[in-house]
Design an enzyme around this catalytic site. Structure first.
Site, short mmCIF file in Angstrom:
data_model
loop_
_atom_site.label_atom_id
_atom_site.label_comp_id
_atom_site.label_asym_id
_atom_site.label_seq_id
_atom_site.Cartn_x
_atom_site.Cartn_y
_atom_site.Cartn_z
CG ASN A 153 -0.41 -0.16 2.50
OD1 ASN A 153 0.66 -0.76 2.65
ND2 ASN A 153 -1.04 0.39 3.51
CB CYS A 286 -2.49 -0.39 8.30
SG CYS A 286 -1.21 0.80 8.70
CD GLU A 465 10.17 -1.51 13.49
OE1 GLU A 465 10.84 -0.80 12.72
OE2 GLU A 465 9.90 -2.70 13.27
P1 NAD Z 1 0.09 -9.42 3.34
O1 NAD Z 1 0.17 -9.86 4.75
O2 NAD Z 1 -0.76 -10.21 2.42
O3 NAD Z 1 1.53 -9.41 2.67
C1 NAD Z 1 2.59 -8.69 3.25
C2 NAD Z 1 3.90 -9.34 2.82
O4 NAD Z 1 4.00 -10.62 3.44
C3 NAD Z 1 4.01 -9.57 1.33
O5 NAD Z 1 5.33 -9.28 0.92
C4 NAD Z 1 3.72 -11.05 1.19
O6 NAD Z 1 4.28 -11.65 0.05
C5 NAD Z 1 4.34 -11.60 2.47
N1 NAD Z 1 3.80 -12.86 2.95
C6 NAD Z 1 2.52 -13.28 2.90
N2 NAD Z 1 2.40 -14.49 3.50
C7 NAD Z 1 3.64 -14.83 3.94
C8 NAD Z 1 4.16 -15.96 4.65
N3 NAD Z 1 3.39 -16.97 5.01
N4 NAD Z 1 5.48 -15.96 4.94
C9 NAD Z 1 6.28 -14.94 4.59
N5 NAD Z 1 5.83 -13.85 3.91
C10 NAD Z 1 4.53 -13.79 3.60
O7 NAD Z 1 -0.35 -7.91 3.38
P2 NAD Z 1 -0.69 -6.95 2.15
O8 NAD Z 1 -1.96 -7.44 1.53
O9 NAD Z 1 0.52 -6.83 1.29
O10 NAD Z 1 -0.92 -5.55 2.88
C11 NAD Z 1 -2.14 -5.19 3.45
C12 NAD Z 1 -2.15 -5.54 4.91
O11 NAD Z 1 -1.07 -4.93 5.56
C13 NAD Z 1 -3.39 -5.02 5.64
O12 NAD Z 1 -3.82 -5.98 6.57
C14 NAD Z 1 -2.88 -3.79 6.37
O13 NAD Z 1 -3.61 -3.43 7.50
C15 NAD Z 1 -1.50 -4.23 6.72
N6 NAD Z 1 -0.66 -3.06 6.97
C16 NAD Z 1 -0.34 -2.75 8.26
C17 NAD Z 1 0.43 -1.62 8.53
C18 NAD Z 1 0.77 -1.20 9.95
O14 NAD Z 1 1.59 -0.29 10.10
N7 NAD Z 1 0.18 -1.78 10.97
C19 NAD Z 1 0.88 -0.83 7.49
C20 NAD Z 1 0.52 -1.17 6.18
C21 NAD Z 1 -0.24 -2.31 5.94
O1 6OD Z 2 4.07 6.38 8.85
C1 6OD Z 2 4.57 5.29 9.16
O2 6OD Z 2 5.71 5.19 9.63
C2 6OD Z 2 3.79 4.06 8.95
N1 6OD Z 2 4.35 2.92 9.39
C3 6OD Z 2 2.58 4.12 8.33
C4 6OD Z 2 1.75 3.00 8.12
C5 6OD Z 2 0.71 3.11 7.26
C6 6OD Z 2 -0.13 2.00 6.98
O3 6OD Z 2 -0.71 1.81 5.95
#
Ligand code: NAD
Ligand code: 6OD
Length: 484
Positions: A153, A286, A465
């Site tokens: 994202n 997220c 972090e």
């Molecule tokens: P995802 O979990 O599907 O994938 C993230 C990464 O993990 C990708 O590179 C994927 O290839 C890898 N991956 C998936 N399964 C794996 C496994 N079993 N072992 C090792 N690697 C694996 O997430 P996404 O669809 O790319 O992103 C969206 C999600 O990320 C949403 O749930 C969002 O809330 C979350 N997100 C959280 C934050 C935060 O700061 N908390 C920030 C951005 C996105």
């Molecule tokens: O701003 C940041 O450092 C951060 N980790 C943002 C996360 C955004 C989620 O989509």
């Protein structure tokens, strides 16, 4: 047409296995991504280990800081290339890529170089049992080879948010970008070489999660720690992998964040704030707000204003001036989000606006477009209110008292972020303490100071972090006790 090879030991490495990379805005083929297998993972781990104990490990902190500053400058020098690469991969409006994603990519290196160069460590002087004296002090050393597993994202922003502190602390990294967004991580390899970061310090492995680069990397015993930004269930899988060898993890995971608007809020600012929180980056943030609770006296007026604000968002391709909403990342993700749109309808939600797919000009018909959507009238037990959708949508419900608002916000397994709108200082402080999240924004949303702790409570993550907190994960703290 571009090729996205892996980046191992300072060199771009093609593999025999490729998959397509397509643009979300029109589904055109951008290029082919080279999937890493076990052999490439072994090679990247070996290179990262060699660099850790080689030239990189021997560099002074001052020289490391200088290199990270040069890297930030190199990102800025090639700013347009990074912006265009991010736009092609994600379809996000140019204004977002050029004002948020890429500037943060550079800032993540500058800021953590500064922090690590200036952070003090503790020291104590004590009287020993025999009446003598001892002094002790703490030393931080790098964690080692760090796997950085990234989502799609905010690709460069979220990847460098981990790589910046990891390198500043003297680690070496192996990045696994999302399969959807390979471009900026690959481009960063060129920038690393250009400024003279030693080979093996930054490695990139492309591919998927299970049965591919993600799984092989996180299971590799040569990896000392794993940091992930992704879905909660991915966190569960990686945590199981990290249990082998008792390796530390730092997770930023999913959210189902509440926005709370009190009747005393600055109305226009609250409407603008919730519009951003629900629809920015097409809802693929997220920290975004998919549950909005509005105090009853202003509920009707707020829903009408939010509807007008959502309908004023211009849906369009990244370079169109004034565009506010790009496409979703992929056809698969749009199917998932539209599934929730259908479900809301089936459950009897009132569709205030949206709920479908917009008609786009001919050249963008194959893009993954979707309407910003607002619902009211669903019960709190609905999946629309319980599950992370990750699309441009929100459900709006009324509340009466502060206690009720807190209870509603906390009635979720997630605990990432909240945004609260009120002009009452005491209400603001009480909610800041009562809501079970890692991040509580008052009269703001996604306002970042990189010195502050960032992370999620409950199933939204493990660890914090940001600022000095990043050192907790990226370094080992050793105590040295000297009897004088
Ligand atoms: P995802 O979990 O599907 O994938 C993230 C990464 O993990 C990708 O590179 C994927 O290839 C890898 N991956 C998936 N399964 C794996 C496994 N079993 N072992 C090792 N690697 C694996 O997430 P996404 O669809 O790319 O992103 C969206 C999600 O990320 C949403 O749930 C969002 O809330 C979350 N997100 C959280 C934050 C935060 O700061 N908390 C920030 C951005 C996105
Ligand atoms: O701003 C940041 O450092 C951060 N980790 C943002 C996360 C955004 C989620 O989509």
């Amino acid at each position: 047409m571009r090729d996205y090879p892996n980046f191992i030991d300072g060199e771009f490495v093609a593999t025999g296995r490729t998959f397509e990379n397509r643009a979300p805005a029109d589904n055109r083929l951008l290029g082919f991504v080279h999937e890493a297998g076990k052999a490439e993972v072994d090679a990247a781990v070996a290179a990262a280990r060699a660099a850790l104990h080689g030239e990189w490990g021997r560099l002074s902190l001052a020289k490391r800081t200088e290199l990270l500053y040069a890297l930030a400058a190199e990102i800025n020098r090639r700013f347009e290339e990074f912006v265009e690469a991010e736009i092609a991969d994600t379809g996000k409006p140019r204004s977002l890529a050029s004002h948020i994603d890429i500037p943060r990519g550079a800032a993540n290196f500058r800021l953590f170089a500064d922090i690590v160069a200036n952070v003090p460590t503790e020291s104590f002087r004590m009287t020993t049992p025999d009446g003598g004296t001892a002094v002790s002090y703490a030393v931080r050393s790098p964690l080692g080879v760090v796997a950085v597993v990234c989502p799609w994202n905010l690709p460069l922003l979220l990847m460098t948010w981990k790589v910046g502190p990891a390198l500043a602390c003297g680690n070496t990294v192996i990045v696994k970008p999302s399969e959807e967004t390979p471009a900026t991580a690959t481009l960063l390899g060129e920038a690393m070489n250009a400024v003279g970061i030693p080979r093996g310090v930054y490695n990139v492995l492309h591919g998927f999660g299970p049965g591919s680069a993600g799984e092989y990397l996180t299971q590799h015993p040569g990896v000392n720690g794993i940091t992930l930004t992704g879905e909660t269930r991915t966190g569960e899988a990686i945590m199981a992998a990290a249990a082998q060898g008792v390796r530390p993890v730092s997770f930023e995971l999913g959210g189902k964040n509440a926005g709370i608007v009190f009747a005393d809020a600055d109305f226009d600012k609250a409407v603008a704030g919730i519009t951003r929180a629900s629809f920015e980056n097409c809802g693929q943030v997220c920290l975004g707000t998919e549950r909005v609770y509005v105090q009853r006296p202003i509920f009707g007026k707020f829903v009408a204003a939010l509807k007008a604000s959502a309908e004023a968002l211009v849906i369009g391709p990244p370079h169109q001036p004034g565009v506010g909403l790009g496409p979703l990342i992929s056809a698969e993700h749009r199917r998932k989000v539209l599934g929730y749109y259908e479900r809301a309808k089936a459950e009897g939600a009132t569709i205030v606006t949206g709920g479908g797919v917009p008609v786009m000009p001919e050249e963008f018909r194959d893009g993954h477009w979707i309407e910003p959507t607002i619902w009211t009238g669903l019960p709190e037990r609905s999946a629309i209110i319980r599950e992370e959708i990750f699309g441009p949508c929100c459900h709006v419900a009324p509340f009466d008292t502060e206690e009720e608002a807190i209870a509603l916000a906390n009635a979720t397994d997630y605990g990432l972020a909240t945004t609260v709108w009120t002009q009452n200082l005491s209400t603001a402080h009480r909610l800041g303490e009562a809501i079970e999240v890692g991040l509580c924004w008052i009269n703001s949303w996604f306002l970042r100071d990189l010195r502050t702790a960032f992370g999620g409570a409950k199933v939204s993550g493990i660890g914090r972090e940001g600022g000095v907190h990043s050192l907790e994960f990226y370094t080992e703290l050793r105590n040295v006790m000297i009897k004088l």
